[in-house]
Design a protein around this motif. Structure first.
Motif, PDB file in Angstrom:
ATOM      1  N   PRO A 174       0.307   4.147   4.993  1.00  0.00           N
ATOM      2  CA  PRO A 174      -0.436   3.182   5.609  1.00  0.00           C
ATOM      3  C   PRO A 174       0.469   2.663   6.554  1.00  0.00           C
ATOM      4  O   PRO A 174       1.354   3.020   6.666  1.00  0.00           O
ATOM      5  CB  PRO A 174      -0.476   1.948   4.781  1.00  0.00           C
ATOM      6  CG  PRO A 174       0.332   2.394   2.955  1.00  0.00           C
ATOM      7  CD  PRO A 174       0.655   4.087   3.500  1.00  0.00           C
ATOM      8  N   PRO A 189       1.184  -1.492  -0.023  1.00  0.00           N
ATOM      9  CA  PRO A 189      -0.073   0.185   0.183  1.00  0.00           C
ATOM     10  C   PRO A 189       0.954   1.433   0.125  1.00  0.00           C
ATOM     11  O   PRO A 189       1.730   1.269   0.373  1.00  0.00           O
ATOM     12  CB  PRO A 189      -0.775   0.306   1.434  1.00  0.00           C
ATOM     13  CG  PRO A 189      -0.530  -1.825   1.516  1.00  0.00           C
ATOM     14  CD  PRO A 189       0.810  -2.376   1.289  1.00  0.00           C
ATOM     15  N   LYS A 204      -5.974  -0.989  -5.892  1.00  0.00           N
ATOM     16  CA  LYS A 204      -6.193  -1.413  -4.840  1.00  0.00           C
ATOM     17  C   LYS A 204      -5.520  -1.650  -3.382  1.00  0.00           C
ATOM     18  O   LYS A 204      -5.301  -1.420  -2.563  1.00  0.00           O
ATOM     19  CB  LYS A 204      -6.500  -2.975  -4.806  1.00  0.00           C
ATOM     20  CG  LYS A 204      -7.272  -3.702  -5.990  1.00  0.00           C
ATOM     21  CD  LYS A 204      -8.845  -3.026  -5.880  1.00  0.00           C
ATOM     22  CE  LYS A 204      -9.739  -3.579  -6.500  1.00  0.00           C
ATOM     23  NZ  LYS A 204     -10.460  -2.653  -7.652  1.00  0.00           N
ATOM     24  N   THR A 205      -4.078  -0.846  -4.450  1.00  0.00           N
ATOM     25  CA  THR A 205      -2.852  -0.388  -3.060  1.00  0.00           C
ATOM     26  C   THR A 205      -2.324   0.796  -2.942  1.00  0.00           C
ATOM     27  O   THR A 205      -1.861   1.404  -2.214  1.00  0.00           O
ATOM     28  CB  THR A 205      -1.130  -0.893  -3.776  1.00  0.00           C
ATOM     29  OG1 THR A 205      -0.984  -0.768  -4.744  1.00  0.00           O
ATOM     30  CG2 THR A 205      -1.240  -2.821  -3.888  1.00  0.00           C
ATOM     31  N   VAL A 229       0.688   5.607  -0.887  1.00  0.00           N
ATOM     32  CA  VAL A 229      -0.187   7.288  -1.849  1.00  0.00           C
ATOM     33  C   VAL A 229       0.064   7.778  -2.619  1.00  0.00           C
ATOM     34  O   VAL A 229       1.420   7.310  -2.743  1.00  0.00           O
ATOM     35  CB  VAL A 229      -0.247   8.451   0.051  1.00  0.00           C
ATOM     36  CG1 VAL A 229      -0.694   7.496   1.004  1.00  0.00           C
ATOM     37  CG2 VAL A 229       1.172   8.378   0.250  1.00  0.00           C
ATOM     38  N   SER A 273      -8.015   4.658 -10.576  1.00  0.00           N
ATOM     39  CA  SER A 273      -8.304   5.104  -9.391  1.00  0.00           C
ATOM     40  C   SER A 273      -8.775   3.748  -9.617  1.00  0.00           C
ATOM     41  O   SER A 273      -9.321   3.601  -7.656  1.00  0.00           O
ATOM     42  CB  SER A 273      -9.397   5.835  -9.726  1.00  0.00           C
ATOM     43  OG  SER A 273     -10.522   5.087 -10.757  1.00  0.00           O
ATOM     44  N   HIS A 281      -2.183   9.977   5.344  1.00  0.00           N
ATOM     45  CA  HIS A 281      -2.918   8.724   4.776  1.00  0.00           C
ATOM     46  C   HIS A 281      -1.708   7.365   4.684  1.00  0.00           C
ATOM     47  O   HIS A 281      -2.371   6.577   4.422  1.00  0.00           O
ATOM     48  CB  HIS A 281      -3.275   8.834   3.897  1.00  0.00           C
ATOM     49  CG  HIS A 281      -4.649   9.459   3.433  1.00  0.00           C
ATOM     50  ND1 HIS A 281      -6.331   9.587   4.237  1.00  0.00           N
ATOM     51  CD2 HIS A 281      -5.035  10.913   3.660  1.00  0.00           C
ATOM     52  CE1 HIS A 281      -6.665  10.541   4.085  1.00  0.00           C
ATOM     53  NE2 HIS A 281      -5.588  11.561   4.014  1.00  0.00           N
ATOM     54  N   ARG A 298      -3.390   4.052  -1.358  1.00  0.00           N
ATOM     55  CA  ARG A 298      -4.552   4.589   0.149  1.00  0.00           C
ATOM     56  C   ARG A 298      -5.315   5.753   0.226  1.00  0.00           C
ATOM     57  O   ARG A 298      -5.866   6.718   0.544  1.00  0.00           O
ATOM     58  CB  ARG A 298      -4.166   4.636   1.225  1.00  0.00           C
ATOM     59  CG  ARG A 298      -3.441   3.133   1.761  1.00  0.00           C
ATOM     60  CD  ARG A 298      -4.881   2.138   1.970  1.00  0.00           C
ATOM     61  NE  ARG A 298      -4.472   0.818   1.723  1.00  0.00           N
ATOM     62  CZ  ARG A 298      -4.619  -0.444   0.678  1.00  0.00           C
ATOM     63  NH1 ARG A 298      -4.968  -0.482  -0.088  1.00  0.00           N
ATOM     64  NH2 ARG A 298      -4.112  -1.885   1.713  1.00  0.00           N
ATOM     65  N   ALA A 299      -4.335   6.838  -1.434  1.00  0.00           N
ATOM     66  CA  ALA A 299      -4.771   7.998  -0.940  1.00  0.00           C
ATOM     67  C   ALA A 299      -4.267   8.243  -2.438  1.00  0.00           C
ATOM     68  O   ALA A 299      -2.833   8.691  -2.628  1.00  0.00           O
ATOM     69  CB  ALA A 299      -4.452   9.386   0.374  1.00  0.00           C
ATOM     70  N   CYS A 301     -10.581   5.847  -2.631  1.00  0.00           N
ATOM     71  CA  CYS A 301      -9.739   5.493  -1.715  1.00  0.00           C
ATOM     72  C   CYS A 301      -9.709   7.765  -1.547  1.00  0.00           C
ATOM     73  O   CYS A 301     -10.061   7.746  -2.619  1.00  0.00           O
ATOM     74  CB  CYS A 301      -8.421   5.355  -1.998  1.00  0.00           C
ATOM     75  SG  CYS A 301      -7.024   6.443  -3.786  1.00  0.00           S
ATOM     76  N   PRO A 302      -9.510   8.212  -0.092  1.00  0.00           N
ATOM     77  CA  PRO A 302      -9.943   9.521  -0.441  1.00  0.00           C
ATOM     78  C   PRO A 302      -8.612  10.275  -1.415  1.00  0.00           C
ATOM     79  O   PRO A 302      -7.487   9.868  -1.643  1.00  0.00           O
ATOM     80  CB  PRO A 302      -8.546   9.928   0.528  1.00  0.00           C
ATOM     81  CG  PRO A 302      -8.851   8.700   1.403  1.00  0.00           C
ATOM     82  CD  PRO A 302      -8.446   8.087   0.849  1.00  0.00           C
ATOM     83  N   THR A 303      -9.071  11.716  -1.749  1.00  0.00           N
ATOM     84  CA  THR A 303      -8.992  12.120  -3.500  1.00  0.00           C
ATOM     85  C   THR A 303      -8.974  13.895  -3.058  1.00  0.00           C
ATOM     86  O   THR A 303     -10.397  14.338  -2.457  1.00  0.00           O
ATOM     87  CB  THR A 303      -9.154  11.419  -4.718  1.00  0.00           C
ATOM     88  OG1 THR A 303      -8.944   9.690  -4.543  1.00  0.00           O
ATOM     89  CG2 THR A 303      -8.323  12.493  -5.642  1.00  0.00           C
TER      90      THR A 303
END
Length: 128
Positions: free
Chosen positions: A127, A53, A78-79, A55, A75, A125, A81-82, A107-109
């Motif tokens: 991980p 994971p 899967k890895t 960002v 988008s 964000h 996180r933001a 994920c947050p964007t």
């Protein structure tokens, strides 16, 4: 922060690590980003992070256009996180609005015009 190199003729995207879990994806100014560009960026992201994971700082300043298919490749990673999307022009903001209207990442964007603000947000964000 180091400058970005587009190594091969026709490259529209550059991917590098800014830190252990922060990946920078830079879209070439003036380029039209396609699903193939998105797939290449995702492949490089996974190689750099060992599929762990992370960002992403997505720099879009001056990009010509981005296809909805390219956005879905980014988008759907899967890895990730933001996503902090960094731009500086009204056109960049229009591109982001259009893209997120087609396919918003799970994920947050957030969109930023200031690099330090984007990096500060991403740090929240990373991980564990």
């Amino acid at each position: 922060m180091s400058s970005v190199q587009f190594d091969r003729v026709g490259d529209n995207v550059s991917v590098d690590l800014l830190g252990e879990s922060i990946v920078r994806v830079v879209l070439k100014p003036g380029a039209r980003m396609t699903a193939d560009d998105g797939a290449r960026a995702r492949q490089e992201l996974l190689a750099l992070t060992g599929s762990k994971p992370s960002v992403v700082l997505l720099q879009i300043t001056g990009v010509g256009s981005v296809t909805p298919e390219a956005v879905s490749v980014y988008s759907d990673a899967k890895t990730v996180r933001a996503f902090a999307i960094l731009g500086s022009t009204p056109m960049d903001q229009d591109v982001v609005r259009g893209l997120l209207g087609h396919h918003k990442p799970a994920c947050p964007t957030e969109y930023f015009t200031d690099l330090n603000s984007a990096l500060h947000w991403l740090l929240q964000h990373i991980p564990a």
